[in-house]
Scaffold this motif. Structure first.
Motif, PDB file in Angstrom:
ATOM      1  N   VAL A  33       1.187 -17.068 -24.240  1.00 24.64           N
ATOM      2  CA  VAL A  33       0.821 -17.171 -22.823  1.00 24.64           C
ATOM      3  C   VAL A  33       0.030 -15.937 -22.390  1.00 24.64           C
ATOM      4  O   VAL A  33      -1.017 -16.038 -21.732  1.00 24.64           O
ATOM      5  N   GLN A  51      -0.876 -27.752 -21.383  1.00 24.81           N
ATOM      6  CA  GLN A  51       0.583 -27.872 -21.367  1.00 24.81           C
ATOM      7  C   GLN A  51       1.018 -29.323 -21.162  1.00 24.81           C
ATOM      8  O   GLN A  51       2.040 -29.751 -21.703  1.00 24.81           O
ATOM      9  N   ASN A 264       8.337 -16.448 -22.475  1.00 21.19           N
ATOM     10  CA  ASN A 264       6.905 -16.490 -22.181  1.00 21.19           C
ATOM     11  C   ASN A 264       6.473 -15.500 -21.109  1.00 21.19           C
ATOM     12  O   ASN A 264       5.320 -15.029 -21.123  1.00 21.19           O
ATOM     13  N   PRO A 399       6.444 -23.102 -18.216  1.00 20.46           N
ATOM     14  CA  PRO A 399       5.257 -22.288 -17.906  1.00 20.46           C
ATOM     15  C   PRO A 399       4.325 -22.924 -16.882  1.00 20.46           C
ATOM     16  O   PRO A 399       3.676 -22.211 -16.104  1.00 20.46           O
TER      17      PRO A 399
END
Length: 474
Positions: A33, A51, A264, A399
């Motif tokens: 990330v 994603q 992340n 995320p």
């Protein structure tokens, strides 16, 4: 005694898989990330699109690979260890793909970087799933003795502990990602070591069923071909509508959501809340390394507690603790840099260490499934695959949600130096609130779901075996 030593050798082989797996998986989650957001400057639209595709591919590949490993007789899927052996080089290669941009990041078209991320995520998850499913099944099928399984948890965590050092090595060698070329070279070295460890497991991690099969062949008994008496959809229905399975995967989904957030965004949030110069660089590197090594140490030294109280109670108490510290720290607010570091380490350690115990309830679910339907051979991969079908979307959703929240407070403008001081303060507050509210809310949901899990019987475990003495020790 020979059989005991043989089992010990096979457990060590599975621990080697854990170390090789951790070398690349911990580093991948920690860096991808940050690399795509900060170094490649990927657009948010392409990040969210990547994603989303990643989420869809996650939902498709896990049950398909699971059914393949349980039902086919190809050389690459004939046994659990051979699945690891033949997939290890490709898994190591998938780790390297994200760190080599498809051109100069400053001049690349946004769609090129987006396609790069899509390719990297899908290739990575394909191999992660294939090797991970085989490794989980090795854990369940190596032995059905709960004492030995808990011993495997301990040995696996030693492997994960050694493997998680890759983050510290990459941080130190690349000067916290400042020297990206050194980072690329070091990542290749990490991938090679990981591949060798996984291939060692593929050579030596024989399960009890595989050993029995080899004995039958030597005794002249007919060859048994792997097959299923139920269709794929019937198997799926049998597993998904199990009450214990539903209770567990709900807990596991939010655990993965929490773990993904921590892994992340640990560096992203820490770099923002703990500004450069506030702590020495070596302390920062150790702090980042401890986020991965700490949970392994908790499990290694805490297996005795799990043996004494059982995994059900340990998971239950962890949920209560998570609710408590999330609420307390939210109410007290960020006191100083050291308190922020302490809270982040506690959150990281609890999220990962509790997750390390989840193979125990999944193994019990797989054992109960085998007995309930009197199957000719276990469908362990399907149990783990159905678990992944429900749980792995959290790896993408986490995320996506967090990046959307952070960008709404100006994180995308912060990277370009276009965010004012007032907005920076608001962004810092948003990051701190995420750190506190995630464990509080997730803990509440998990507490309710875990109440429906019924496999709570405490099994007798010889704690002395967990310490390891004589020929059973490392």
């Amino acid at each position: 005694m020979a059989m005991k030593a043989s089992l010990h050798t096979r457990i060590v082989a599975v621990a080697a898989l854990s170390m090789g797996f951790s070398l690349i998986s911990s580093a991948f989650s920690f860096y991808y990330v940050k690399v795509f957001l900060n170094y490649y400057q990927i657009k948010e639209s392409w990040f969210q699109f990547s994603q989303t595709l990643f989420l869809v591919w996650n939902a498709i590949n896990d049950p398909l690979f699971a059914y393949c490993q349980d039902s086919t007789n190809f050389r690459c899927s004939r046994t659990r260890r051979e699945s690891v052996l033949y997939a290890a080089p490709l898994f190591a290669l998938s780790f390297i793909v994200p760190w080599f941009p498809w051109g100069n990041p400053d001049t690349l078209q946004p769609w090129v970087t987006g396609i790069h991320l899509i390719t990297a995520l899908c290739f990575w998850d394909t191999m992660y799933t294939y090797v991970g499913l085989a490794g989980c099944c090795l854990f369940t099928e190596m032995t059905d003795d709960n004492t030995e399984r808990l011993k495997m948890v301990k040995y696996n965590q030693i492997g994960y502990l050694l493997g998680s050092s890759s983050i510290f090595v990459l941080q130190y060698m690349s000067d916290q990602l400042e020297n990206f070329q050194v980072f690329q070279v070091t990542s290749i070295c990490v991938a090679v070591v990981s591949c060798l460890l996984m291939m060692y497991c593929g050579k030596h991690a024989h399960t009890e069923r595989e050993l029995q099969y080899e004995n039958d062949v030597q005794c002249g008994k007919p060859k048994i071909i792997k097959s299923q008496e139920y269709s794929y959809f019937t198997l799926t229905k049998q597993i998904l509508f199990n009450r214990d399975f539903l209770a567990f995967v709900t807990v596991n989904f939010f655990q993965e959501f929490h773990r993904t957030f921590v892994s992340n965004f640990f560096a992203v949030i820490a770099d923002q809340l703990i500004v450069k110069g506030a702590i020495p660089p070596i302390v920062r590197s150790l702090f980042y390394g401890a986020s991965s090594t700490g949970p392994k140490l908790v499990v290694i030294f805490g297996t005795g507690i799990v043996g004494r109280f059982g995994y059900y109670k340990v998971i239950r108490y962890s949920q209560i603790f998570m609710i408590a510290y999330g609420l307390i720290y939210y109410m007290t607010g960020p006191i100083n840099h050291w308190c922020v570091m302490f809270f982040m380490l506690i959150d990281s350690c609890l999220a990962d260490s509790v997750f390390s115990l989840f193979n125990l309830p999944l193994s019990d679910i797989a054992d109960n499934d085998l007995a309930r339907y009197t199957r000719r051979h276990p469908v362990t991969s399907m149990v783990y695959g159905m678990n992944a079908l429900v749980v792995k979307p959290a790896i993408s959703l986490s995320p996506m949600l967090v990046v959307s929240i952070l960008n709404s407070y100006g994180y995308d403008r912060l990277k370009d130096g276009k965010l004012g001081a007032t907005n920076v303060s608001s962004l810092n507050t948003a990051m701190f609130n995420l750190l506190c509210l995630f464990p509080f809310i997730i803990g509440c949901v998990q507490f309710c779901s875990w109440s429906f899990y019924t496999i709570r019987e405490k099994k007798t475990i010889d704690i002395t075996l967990l310490v390891g003495t004589g020929e059973d020790s490392l």
